[in-house]
Scaffold this active site. Sequence first.
Site, PDB file in Angstrom:
ATOM      1  N   GLU A 234       0.883  -1.171   0.000  1.00 43.38           N
ATOM      2  CA  GLU A 234       0.000   0.000   0.000  1.00 43.38           C
ATOM      3  C   GLU A 234       0.911   1.207   0.000  1.00 43.38           C
ATOM      4  O   GLU A 234       1.577   1.501   1.003  1.00 43.38           O
ATOM      5  CB  GLU A 234      -0.924  -0.014   1.215  1.00 43.38           C
ATOM      6  CG  GLU A 234      -2.061   0.993   1.111  1.00 43.38           C
ATOM      7  CD  GLU A 234      -1.771   2.300   1.809  1.00 43.38           C
ATOM      8  OE1 GLU A 234      -1.371   3.251   1.098  1.00 43.38           O
ATOM      9  OE2 GLU A 234      -1.931   2.381   3.025  1.00 43.38           O
ATOM     10  N   CYS A 268      -2.199   8.739   3.035  1.00 42.26           N
ATOM     11  CA  CYS A 268      -2.224   8.296   1.639  1.00 42.26           C
ATOM     12  C   CYS A 268      -3.611   8.463   1.036  1.00 42.26           C
ATOM     13  O   CYS A 268      -3.747   8.734  -0.155  1.00 42.26           O
ATOM     14  CB  CYS A 268      -1.787   6.841   1.541  1.00 42.26           C
ATOM     15  SG  CYS A 268      -0.077   6.549   2.036  1.00 42.26           S
TER      16      CYS A 268
END
Length: 461
Positions: A234, A268
């Site tokens: 990720e 993010c």
Amino acid sequence: MPIATVNPANGETLKTYEPMGEEEVERRLRLAQATFRTYRTTVFADRARWLSKAADLLDEDRQEIGRVMTVEMGKPIKQSRAEAAKCAKAMRWYAERAERLLADEEPAETDVRDSGASRVRVRYRPLGPVLAVMPWNFPLWQVVRFAAPALMAGNVGLLKHASSVPQTALYLEDLFHRAGFAEGCFQTLLVGSAAVDGILRDERVMAATLTGSEPAGRAVATTAGEMIKKTVLELGGSDPYIVMPSADLDRAAEVAVTARVQNTGQSCIAAKRFIVHTDVHDAFAERFVEGMEALKVGDPLQEDTEVGPLASEQGRTDLEELVDDAKRSGAEVLCGGARPDGPGWYYPPTVLTGVTRQMRVHREEAFGPVATLYRAGDLDEALLIANDTPFGLSSNVWTRDTDEVERFAEDLEAGAVYVNGMTASHPAFPFGGVKRSGYGRELSGHGIREFCNITTVWQGA
């Protein structure tokens, strides 16, 4: 980078740690391997009891560990406590559901007969020790969303946390031990990033998961590829936040502020690029800028602080360079745009408009409270701008037109599409991205199965 707690609100080094030597790392790898041999045979009821106890302990520790996270990386204290509560919720979610999520599956009877078998089962078996390389921005949550499903699946974890959050890393190891998990079920490795390659190459480590930067993801993926080991990555995100004419404009602008500055913009999945239909662009921009300017920036330990310091001095420098590059290239600053005087690594909530494809801030992830504002003539142009990025983590769309909802859901290049709300991770829903945002999924049933050996058991007549 030294392994140390450095308070980003004032730059003061509070605590330093010596990295673990090769002998201690070797001891922990041996322990992980030995523990897995027995832990993998434990029943779901025992694992669930231990994980539920960890959740209870975390609730009890919420004030203390919240303060630790805030001091280590600058997160506003209310958000730190909320992060701890979210972790406890995820632990309970997996404790209650893991056995069902990993239950044997029985293929269709017609397929079983066609294969010549009397019975076929698909089983989910644990892989073994999994290395987790985790970042500083959500120092508890990033780890728990790996650890909770991994432990419930019967794996054991080895945590290489960011060097700037060592106290949080050690707390996590202690938390699982206090909850009843055997010593080798979850271990923290206080090592620098240079040690990751050697640990991942060790034959006792069966897989790896990483949340972090694109360069870090490339490094782990390269080594894992050479060693033929499963990975989940990720990485970064530059999420679009699209506002169409039918949107509730007041609500869209209000949520946009939170979506951009959550965790001081160091997320993010924070919305970063605000793409607004020309019919409502100016009205949205006025509300959005007003909301950004009204945010309270200050000491993250104060209850009313909404935006704290960036987690590191280098992080602020990187963000400042993106903004300065945009300004030199003709972008207009609607608010913020310059570092304040005084101690700490603060940067003000900033909105840029007039951003072009040539500017670095258009191509790169702005990891801090900086938003870019775009004008789109129609839905097609909004999609074109939204997908004009190397990243594809999540996305946000504001519209009350059902046809537009379906079009965005079909054509946005992202791992998630949130309609009339901001992106947020939840244990019940898969989380992850496409393109340079990584691969694989965390959370939900998809996440718990990532580090399982999916085994076909075929029995003849």
